[in-house]
Design a protein around this motif. Structure first.
Motif, short mmCIF file in Angstrom:
data_model
loop_
_atom_site.label_atom_id
_atom_site.label_comp_id
_atom_site.label_asym_id
_atom_site.label_seq_id
_atom_site.Cartn_x
_atom_site.Cartn_y
_atom_site.Cartn_z
N ASP A 1 0.89 -1.19 0.17
CA ASP A 1 0.04 -0.09 0.00
C ASP A 1 0.72 1.41 -0.03
O ASP A 1 0.36 2.23 -0.62
N TYR A 2 2.24 1.34 0.82
CA TYR A 2 2.70 2.34 0.80
C TYR A 2 4.32 2.30 0.30
O TYR A 2 5.14 3.13 0.64
N GLY A 3 4.22 1.45 -0.68
CA GLY A 3 5.62 1.11 -1.10
C GLY A 3 6.10 2.45 -1.89
O GLY A 3 7.46 2.59 -1.81
N TYR A 4 5.35 3.29 -2.59
CA TYR A 4 5.89 4.49 -3.14
C TYR A 4 6.67 5.29 -2.26
O TYR A 4 7.61 6.03 -2.65
N LEU A 5 6.33 5.30 -0.86
CA LEU A 5 7.05 6.03 0.05
C LEU A 5 8.68 5.56 -0.18
O LEU A 5 9.47 6.42 0.13
N LEU A 6 8.85 4.42 0.11
CA LEU A 6 10.02 3.72 -0.04
C LEU A 6 11.03 4.07 -1.23
O LEU A 6 12.05 4.27 -1.08
N GLN A 7 9.92 4.18 -2.34
CA GLN A 7 10.76 4.42 -3.65
C GLN A 7 11.10 6.06 -3.49
O GLN A 7 12.28 6.46 -4.22
N ASN A 8 10.47 6.90 -3.10
CA ASN A 8 10.56 8.20 -3.11
C ASN A 8 11.59 8.92 -2.05
O ASN A 8 11.51 10.00 -1.97
N LYS A 9 11.89 8.10 -1.18
CA LYS A 9 12.59 8.75 0.01
C LYS A 9 13.90 9.03 -0.44
O LYS A 9 14.53 8.66 -1.35
N MET A 10 14.47 10.05 0.44
CA MET A 10 15.94 10.43 0.32
C MET A 10 16.97 9.29 0.71
O MET A 10 16.42 8.43 1.42
N LEU A 11 18.03 9.23 0.30
CA LEU A 11 19.04 8.31 0.46
C LEU A 11 19.23 8.17 2.12
O LEU A 11 19.40 7.11 2.53
N SER A 12 19.28 9.39 2.72
CA SER A 12 19.56 9.38 4.27
C SER A 12 18.09 9.08 5.06
O SER A 12 18.36 9.03 6.22
N ASP A 13 16.91 8.96 4.52
CA ASP A 13 15.76 8.87 5.25
C ASP A 13 15.87 7.48 5.49
O ASP A 13 15.95 6.48 4.76
N THR A 14 15.10 7.08 6.67
CA THR A 14 14.38 5.91 6.82
C THR A 14 12.95 5.87 7.26
O THR A 14 12.52 6.75 7.75
N VAL A 15 12.55 4.96 6.48
CA VAL A 15 10.72 4.86 6.55
C VAL A 15 10.82 3.62 7.26
O VAL A 15 10.88 2.54 6.96
N VAL A 16 9.86 3.69 8.32
CA VAL A 16 9.29 2.37 9.05
C VAL A 16 7.81 1.94 8.66
O VAL A 16 7.20 3.30 9.14
N LEU A 17 7.26 1.26 8.42
CA LEU A 17 5.94 0.84 8.15
C LEU A 17 5.69 0.20 9.28
O LEU A 17 5.58 -1.10 9.33
N HIS A 18 4.82 0.75 9.96
CA HIS A 18 4.28 0.28 11.38
C HIS A 18 2.70 0.67 11.28
O HIS A 18 2.51 1.70 11.44
N PRO A 19 1.83 -0.56 11.59
CA PRO A 19 0.34 -0.18 11.74
C PRO A 19 0.14 0.59 13.09
O PRO A 19 0.76 0.29 14.17
N GLY A 20 -0.96 1.51 12.99
CA GLY A 20 -1.42 2.10 14.25
C GLY A 20 -2.52 1.48 14.73
O GLY A 20 -3.18 0.44 14.42
N ARG A 21 -2.91 1.76 16.10
CA ARG A 21 -4.05 1.23 16.66
C ARG A 21 -5.13 2.44 17.10
O ARG A 21 -4.66 3.18 17.46
N THR A 22 -6.30 1.91 17.28
CA THR A 22 -7.31 2.91 17.81
C THR A 22 -7.37 2.17 19.58
O THR A 22 -7.68 1.29 19.55
N LYS A 23 -7.42 3.42 20.01
CA LYS A 23 -7.82 3.40 21.55
C LYS A 23 -9.19 4.06 22.01
O LYS A 23 -9.18 5.01 21.72
N LEU A 24 -10.33 3.17 21.91
CA LEU A 24 -11.45 3.54 22.26
C LEU A 24 -11.71 4.19 23.82
O LEU A 24 -11.41 3.37 24.66
N LEU A 25 -12.61 5.27 23.77
CA LEU A 25 -12.82 5.57 25.07
C LEU A 25 -14.30 5.58 25.26
O LEU A 25 -15.00 5.84 24.32
N PHE A 26 -14.88 5.46 26.77
CA PHE A 26 -16.04 5.79 26.94
C PHE A 26 -17.12 4.70 27.15
O PHE A 26 -17.39 4.12 28.04
N GLY A 27 -17.52 4.47 25.62
CA GLY A 27 -18.65 3.44 25.51
C GLY A 27 -18.43 2.20 25.95
O GLY A 27 -17.32 1.71 26.23
N ASN A 28 -19.22 1.19 25.77
CA ASN A 28 -19.04 -0.31 25.70
C ASN A 28 -18.33 -0.86 24.82
O ASN A 28 -17.62 -2.01 25.11
N LEU A 29 -17.92 -0.14 23.83
CA LEU A 29 -16.62 -0.87 23.09
C LEU A 29 -15.45 -0.64 23.54
O LEU A 29 -14.26 -1.23 23.04
N ALA A 30 -15.19 0.12 24.33
CA ALA A 30 -13.94 0.65 25.01
C ALA A 30 -13.47 -0.62 25.94
O ALA A 30 -14.03 -1.14 26.45
#
Length: 154
Positions: A11-40
């Motif tokens: 999905d995000y391979g284009y970022l790896l192809q367009n990065k500068m030589l000195s850049d480091t790209v880490v692809l790490h998924p994020g998480r959602t932390k739910l607050l308040f309701g029954n789903l939290a």
């Protein structure tokens, strides 16, 4: 479910192809932390206890709907960054600004048995987490006054 490293690379391979030589790209998924309701998670569940002003022009149901709308707008994904801390005072201030003549007071009361009043006034999250509300209309309760019984967990 979080995406796999292969899905992220596809999905995000284009970022790896367009990065500068000195850049480091880490692809790490994020998480959602739910607050308040029954789903939290249980320790992040809470009820909004609202005292209606004596001269309020809106019905209790309409006040609840307006408060839920403020909460949903506050937690709009465009307003949050990963790792950002939630401060209940900011949200409660917005509720009072939206309904100045209809709401006398609003407090956030935790539902979890070991949490005490005030334990959810600040919620921190990890660098890979983003906060979102799972609040529903049932999580907003109209009360006559803020008594020790009212601010105790339900």
């Amino acid at each position: 479910t979080p995406p796999t490293p292969l899905q992220l690379r596809n999905d995000y391979g284009y970022l790896l192809q367009n990065k500068m030589l000195s850049d480091t790209v880490v692809l790490h998924p994020g998480r959602t932390k739910l607050l308040f309701g029954n789903l939290a998670e249980p320790q992040l569940r809470a009820k909004f206890k609202v005292v209606r002003s004596q001269g309020a022009s809106l019905t209790n149901e309409r006040i609840k709907e307006e408060i839920l709308d403020v909460i949903n707008n506050f937690f709009d994904i465009d307003n949050w960054d990963f790792g950002q801390t939630f401060y209940a005072t900011e949200l409660i201030t917005l509720i009072h600004q939206r309904l100045p003549s209809d709401v006398a007071s609003v407090v956030l009361v935790p539902v979890y048995s070991t949490n005490s009043f005030g334990s959810l006034f600040t919620v921190e999250c990890g660098h890979d987490e983003i906060l979102q509300s799972a609040c529903r209309i049932e999580d907003i309760e109209m009360v006559e006054a803020l008594t020790p019984t009212v601010i105790r967990q339900s």
